[in-house]
Design an enzyme around this catalytic site. Structure first.
Site, PDB file in Angstrom:
ATOM      1  CB  SER A   1      64.422   9.849  41.239  1.00 28.19           C
ATOM      2  OG  SER A   1      63.420   9.690  40.243  1.00 28.19           O
ATOM      3  CE1 TYR A  33      62.589  14.778  42.619  1.00 33.49           C
ATOM      4  CE2 TYR A  33      62.307  13.509  40.597  1.00 33.49           C
ATOM      5  CZ  TYR A  33      62.372  13.568  41.981  1.00 33.49           C
ATOM      6  OH  TYR A  33      62.239  12.418  42.713  1.00 33.49           O
TER       7      TYR A  33
END
Length: 244
Positions: free
Chosen positions: A140, A153
């Site tokens: 990501s 995250y």
């Protein structure tokens, strides 16, 4: 049909980005196996769509948070496919909270799936992975960018890119290429383009829109195919310029 005769395993392939990747690889000629954590109906729908289009597909339940389950899913997929030429790690979880609200459980869950599950699955796949094969990790742009309440995250996705860089060197002697695709905001049922935070996110994206799952699948297809034969240990941002 650039992947004709190849086999591919896509973890977390039942819906969203994972399903789009599985369908694209199948459309390019690969026989595809997917794993799913709990949504059997979605996994069956993805397999059915691939078969209806003339492809070959299998689905196996595997919980990326459980090492034994992850290994079993890889073994089942390898047995069904005969070998693995392309391994795509898409399974992942995201839980957003500021550091004062983080818990041991949310930390362990995210690192357990996004990092340890990926590590376990890759090790399990290596005996079945063809020399000259491909490993593609779905990271990501959050691994490069800082947003409020996403520190844990983001840390997991930074770790994903680091693993790919190291594995590219570890596996170069077998000509196994390892790369990371880093999506920006992508329109899925978990992160819809008309969702609560969409307008805030679009403000960070130079192209001014969310990406499509098919755009991530296209990047994966490129890295899995013959035109990417001299690319390894890199990250490809598919993010509309957000991390530029």
């Amino acid at each position: 049909m650039s992947l004709q005769g190849k086999t591919a395993l896509v973890t977390g392939g039942s819906r969203g980005i994972g399903a789009a990747i599985a369908k694209r690889l199948a459309a390019d000629g690969a026989a595809v196996a997917i794993t799913y954590s709990g949504n059997k109906a979605a996994a069956d729908a993805t397999v059915s769509a691939i078969k209806s289009a003339g492809g070959t597909a299998f689905a196996f339940q595997a919980d990326a948070a459980d090492p034994a389950s992850q290994r079993a899913g890889v073994e089942q997929a390898a047995a069904a496919l005969g070998a693995i030429d392309i391994l795509v790690h898409n399974a992942g979880v995201a839980e957003f909270s500021a550091v004062a609200d983080d818990t041991d459980e949310t930390f362990d869950r995210q690192f357990g799936v996004n990092v340890k599950g990926l590590h376990v699955g890759t090790r399990a796949a290596l005996p079945h992975l063809s020399d000259g094969g491909r490993i593609i990790l779905i990271g990501s742009v959050s691994g490069e960018l800082a947003f409020p309440a996403t520190a844990v995250y983001s840390a997991t996705k930074a770790a994903v890119a680091a693993l790919a860089r190291g594995w590219a060197k570890d596996l170069a002697s077998r000509n196994i290429l390892v790369n990371t695709v880093q999506p920006g905001p992508i329109n899925t049922d978990m992160n819809p383009a008309d969702g609560e935070f969409a307008q805030q996110m679009i403000g960070f994206i130079p192209l001014g829109r969310y990406g499509k799952v098919e755009e991530i699948a296209g990047a994966v297809s490129f890295l899995a195919g013959p035109d990417a034969s001299y690319i390894t240990g890199t990250t490809l941002n598919v993010d509309g310029g957000a991390a530029a």
